[in-house]
Each structure stands twice: as structure tokens, then as C-alpha cells.
Scaffold this motif. Structure first.
Motif, PDB file in Angstrom:
ATOM      1  N   VAL A  86       0.843  -1.211   0.000  1.00 13.95           N
ATOM      2  CA  VAL A  86       0.000   0.000   0.000  1.00 13.95           C
ATOM      3  C   VAL A  86       0.868   1.246   0.000  1.00 13.95           C
ATOM      4  CG1 VAL A  86      -1.705   1.317   1.305  1.00 13.95           C
ATOM      5  CG2 VAL A  86      -1.933  -1.169   1.115  1.00 13.95           C
ATOM      6  N   LEU A  87       1.857   1.262   0.885  1.00 16.84           N
ATOM      7  CA  LEU A  87       2.751   2.410   0.968  1.00 16.84           C
ATOM      8  C   LEU A  87       3.570   2.555  -0.314  1.00 16.84           C
ATOM      9  CD1 LEU A  87       3.562   4.631   2.950  1.00 16.84           C
ATOM     10  CD2 LEU A  87       5.297   3.093   3.860  1.00 16.84           C
ATOM     11  N   GLY A  88       3.995   1.421  -0.887  1.00 23.62           N
ATOM     12  CA  GLY A  88       4.782   1.468  -2.111  1.00 23.62           C
ATOM     13  C   GLY A  88       4.012   2.050  -3.281  1.00 23.62           C
ATOM     14  N   VAL A  89       2.726   1.695  -3.413  1.00 25.28           N
ATOM     15  CA  VAL A  89       1.906   2.242  -4.497  1.00 25.28           C
ATOM     16  C   VAL A  89       1.755   3.754  -4.341  1.00 25.28           C
ATOM     17  CG1 VAL A  89      -0.396   2.252  -5.521  1.00 25.28           C
ATOM     18  CG2 VAL A  89       0.672   0.082  -4.911  1.00 25.28           C
ATOM     19  N   LEU A  90       1.482   4.183  -3.094  1.00 28.52           N
ATOM     20  CA  LEU A  90       1.324   5.621  -2.857  1.00 28.52           C
ATOM     21  C   LEU A  90       2.620   6.379  -3.150  1.00 28.52           C
ATOM     22  CD1 LEU A  90      -0.758   5.554   0.461  1.00 28.52           C
ATOM     23  CD2 LEU A  90      -1.575   5.997  -1.851  1.00 28.52           C
ATOM     24  N   LEU A  91       3.743   5.831  -2.684  1.00 30.77           N
ATOM     25  CA  LEU A  91       5.026   6.499  -2.913  1.00 30.77           C
ATOM     26  C   LEU A  91       5.392   6.510  -4.395  1.00 30.77           C
ATOM     27  CD1 LEU A  91       7.075   5.056   0.091  1.00 30.77           C
ATOM     28  CD2 LEU A  91       6.407   7.441  -0.238  1.00 30.77           C
ATOM     29  N   ALA A  92       5.081   5.416  -5.096  1.00 29.06           N
ATOM     30  CA  ALA A  92       5.394   5.359  -6.528  1.00 29.06           C
ATOM     31  C   ALA A  92       4.594   6.397  -7.298  1.00 29.06           C
ATOM     32  CB  ALA A  92       5.094   3.954  -7.066  1.00 29.06           C
ATOM     33  N   VAL A  93       3.315   6.568  -6.952  1.00 30.41           N
ATOM     34  CA  VAL A  93       2.497   7.589  -7.614  1.00 30.41           C
ATOM     35  C   VAL A  93       3.046   8.979  -7.317  1.00 30.41           C
ATOM     36  CG1 VAL A  93       0.201   8.618  -7.689  1.00 30.41           C
ATOM     37  CG2 VAL A  93       0.431   6.145  -7.639  1.00 30.41           C
ATOM     38  N   CYS A  94       3.495   9.188  -6.068  1.00 33.25           N
ATOM     39  CA  CYS A  94       4.087  10.484  -5.712  1.00 33.25           C
ATOM     40  C   CYS A  94       5.387  10.722  -6.463  1.00 33.25           C
ATOM     41  CB  CYS A  94       4.336  10.551  -4.204  1.00 33.25           C
ATOM     42  SG  CYS A  94       2.836  10.627  -3.192  1.00 33.25           S
ATOM     43  N   ARG A  95       6.152   9.656  -6.671  1.00 39.01           N
ATOM     44  CA  ARG A  95       7.449   9.791  -7.345  1.00 39.01           C
ATOM     45  C   ARG A  95       7.300  10.215  -8.810  1.00 39.01           C
ATOM     46  NH1 ARG A  95      12.574  10.029  -6.720  1.00 39.01           N
ATOM     47  NH2 ARG A  95      13.276   8.054  -7.575  1.00 39.01           N
ATOM     48  N   ILE A  96       6.199   9.814  -9.450  1.00 41.51           N
ATOM     49  CA  ILE A  96       6.001  10.191 -10.850  1.00 41.51           C
ATOM     50  C   ILE A  96       5.005  11.341 -10.975  1.00 41.51           C
ATOM     51  CG2 ILE A  96       6.553   7.879 -11.680  1.00 41.51           C
ATOM     52  CD1 ILE A  96       3.610   7.311 -11.974  1.00 41.51           C
ATOM     53  N   SER A  97       4.669  11.945  -9.833  1.00 43.62           N
ATOM     54  CA  SER A  97       3.715  13.055  -9.827  1.00 43.62           C
ATOM     55  C   SER A  97       4.370  14.312 -10.394  1.00 43.62           C
ATOM     56  CB  SER A  97       3.215  13.303  -8.405  1.00 43.62           C
ATOM     57  OG  SER A  97       2.470  14.503  -8.331  1.00 43.62           O
ATOM     58  N   ALA A  98       3.523  15.214 -10.902  1.00 39.64           N
ATOM     59  CA  ALA A  98       4.020  16.508 -11.386  1.00 39.64           C
ATOM     60  C   ALA A  98       4.252  17.478 -10.240  1.00 39.64           C
ATOM     61  CB  ALA A  98       3.031  17.101 -12.387  1.00 39.64           C
ATOM     62  N   ASN A  99       3.751  17.142  -9.048  1.00 43.80           N
ATOM     63  CA  ASN A  99       3.925  17.996  -7.882  1.00 43.80           C
ATOM     64  C   ASN A  99       5.342  17.834  -7.331  1.00 43.80           C
ATOM     65  OD1 ASN A  99       3.914  19.106  -5.222  1.00 43.80           O
ATOM     66  ND2 ASN A  99       1.686  18.883  -5.150  1.00 43.80           N
ATOM     67  N   PRO A 100       6.174  18.861  -7.359  1.00 44.52           N
ATOM     68  CA  PRO A 100       7.566  18.708  -6.900  1.00 44.52           C
ATOM     69  C   PRO A 100       7.680  18.413  -5.410  1.00 44.52           C
ATOM     70  CG  PRO A 100       7.068  21.014  -7.367  1.00 44.52           C
ATOM     71  CD  PRO A 100       5.891  20.218  -7.846  1.00 44.52           C
TER      72      PRO A 100
END
Length: 307
Positions: A86-100
Motif C-alpha cells: 500500500v505504501l509502495g503504491v502511494l510512494l510510486a504515484v508520488c514519485r512520478i507526480s508533477a507535484n515537486p
């Protein structure tokens, strides 16, 4: 132009195979002989060396305390992997997010938990009360709404779950991120052209295609987590290894008890290997190269090889 062996039938030529012979593999036979000699020595040692204490091994293999420790090990594996995925999916989405800000925070989290040993993290969480005697919930520099004693809250079990789960989240984030980036960007563009929202594109288009690249390393992480739970013995949590240590500290039967631990770990990981191979074959349906089966290592001649 020369005619190859493969082109001979098409060219109407007949091949003379009367003097054909199988290709010789002397080094293959030599290496097999060396392996057989070592295997025979190993079997001889296992049978004739009384220090293994096989009678002690069989008497403790299904003991209630050992089975209870195995249950703690399996429970830790499941809970830590759920938190990690669960944490990995959230972090992965954040890592490819446009939000710096999200991208930087996720990168900092992954950098810290991948860069420090799991054992150190377990000991840190176990001794968290030395850093924070009380855990407070409130507004920074403002009123405190709730407070709890850290020693009361952070038990060995919770420290183990936090240490293993948060650490696994960092590794799963990179696995999921790699899987998401493996999907062609045109898939996202096609979803946007259809008027789909980003969350729906991720759920309906990106993740199903990325699973083929996410599942195999995730299976390896589950197997690694089973073995990593042995680290919690240093914080006095009664897992499989700690239970065996408690027994051989009383009976001085160190080697037999460690063999008991090894047998249980091998049994659990072997089952996980089989499950992983079936899941991989499911997600590789339609692929040009099928994922290898768990039982392929037992084949003397590789599947599909020429006679």
C-alpha cells in the motif's frame, strides 16, 4: 550462394546423415561427475554425522512452541507486506507526480529507508521511547489533543511491524514505479483522449498492464520478507528463530534447533515459490516467452530443448 542445412529441404537437396553423430559434451559430463561426488559426500555426512541430532529435530519440528513462533513469523510477513505494498503504491504515484513537493518527499523517504539497514531501523523503533518519551497529537506549537506513553504504545510486535513494513514500502515503491514507467505513455494519452480522469486511467489502464512487471519482483520481496522476519529476534519478539534460540539456550542443542528453523523456512518459501510461479504464468499469458515454472529446476534436460 551457399545453401545452409536449414535451406536444403526447400532447395530439393537430400542430406547424407549416415555418418551423423551426436555432439559430444565432455565438460558437461565432467561437471556432472563433480556435482555427484559432492552430493554423495553431503548425503554421507547427513546420514553418518550424529551431531546433526535428527531425533531431536523430529521431536521439535512440530512442537507447540515452534508452531506458535512460525505463526508469528507468517503474521509479520503478511502485515508487513500489506503495509509495504500500500505504501509502495502511494510512494510510486508520488514519485512520478508533477507535484515537486510530493516527488521530493517520496524520494527522501525512499532514500532514507533504502539507505539504512533494516536491523538498525528495528532497533530504532524498539527504542523510540528514548527519543520521544511521549507521543503527542495536536497542532504544532499549539494545543495537544491527546498524548500516550511511548513505552506503552511501542511493543516489540508494533516495533517489528513498523520496522519491516516501512522499510518494505521503500523497496516496493521502486518496484511499482518501474512497472508504471514500463507502460507506453501512449496508453495514458489514449485514456485522456477518451475523457478519462487520471485516477481512472491509472486504475483501468496503467496498473493492469504494469502488473506483469510488478508481480515477479513482488513475489521475490514476499519470500525475502519471510526470511527478514528473523531479524526481529534481536528485539525479543517470539518469532520462529527467537523461539528456537530460547530452546537451545536451555538444552544446548544448537544445531538441531537451527535445522528445525531451516526446515520450516524452506517449507514456507517453497510454497511461496510455487504460488509465485503460477501467478507469473497467469500474468504472462500471451507473452512470447512464458515465465519458467518452479519445477523447471528439477528438469535434467531443459523444456523445449532439442534431443
Amino acid at each position: 550462394m551457399a545453401t545452409t542445412v536449414q535451406d536444403a529441404p526447400a532447395a530439393g537437396l537430400e542430406l547424407d546423415v549416415r555418418n551423423a553423430a551426436h555432439r559430444k559434451h565432455p565438460w558437461r559430463w565432467l561437471s556432472a561427475l563433480v556435482v555427484l561426488v559432492f552430493a554423495a559426500q553431503l548425503v554421507k555426512m547427513l546420514i553418518t554425522n550424529d551431531n546433526f541430532g535428527w531425533d531431536v529435530v523430529w521431536s521439535w519440528l512440530r512442537a507447540e512452541s515452534i508452531v506458535r513462533g512460525l505463526g508469528i513469523t507468517l503474521m509479520l510477513t503478511v502485515v508487513a507486506m500489506v503495509i509495504g505494498v500500500v505504501l509502495g503504491v502511494l510512494l510510486a504515484v508520488c514519485r512520478i507526480s508533477a507535484n515537486p513537493l510530493l516527488r521530493g518527499a517520496a524520494g527522501l523517504y525512499i532514500w532514507f529507508f533504502r539507505g539504512t539497514p533494516t536491523l538498525v531501523q528495528l532497533i530504532f523503533f524498539y527504542n523510540l521511547s528514548a527519543l520521544l518519551p511521549k507521543l503527542n497529537l495536536g497542532i504544532p506549537f499549539g494545543p495537544v489533543f491527546a498524548s500516550v506513553d511511548t513505552n506503552t504504545l511501542i511493543t516489540p510486535l508494533l516495533a517489528a511491524i513498523l520496522g519491516l513494513g516501512l522499510n518494505e514500502g521503500a523497496y516496493m515503491a521502486e518496484i511499482v514505479r518501474g512497472g508504471l514507467l514500463s507502460v507506453d505513455p501512449g496508453q495514458r494519452e489514449a485514456g485522456q483522449a477518451l475523457g478519462m480522469k487520471n485516477s481512472r486511467i491509472m486504475k483501468r489502464i496503467i496498473l493492469p498492464q504494469a502488473m506483469r512487471f510488478i508481480v515477479p519482483p513482488t513475489g521475490n520481496q514476499v519470500i525475502s520478507m519471510v526470511k527478514a522476519t528473523a531479524l526481529v529476534s534481536v528485539i525479543a519478539l517470539s518469532d520462529l528463530l527467537y523461539t528456537a534460540q530460547s530452546i537451545y539456550n536451555r538444552t544446548f542443542e544448537t544445531i538441531p534447533m537451527l535445522i528445525v528453523v531451516c526446515l520450516w523456512y524452506l517449507a514456507v518459501t517453497s510454497v511461496l515459490y510455487v504460488v509465485q510461479s503460477f501467478i507469473e504464468r497467469h500474468y504472462n499469458r500471451g507473452a512470447r516467452h512464458q515465465a519458467p515454472s518452479f519445477w523447471d529446476f528439477l528438469r535434467i534436460r531443459p523444456k523445449g530443448s532439442a534431443a
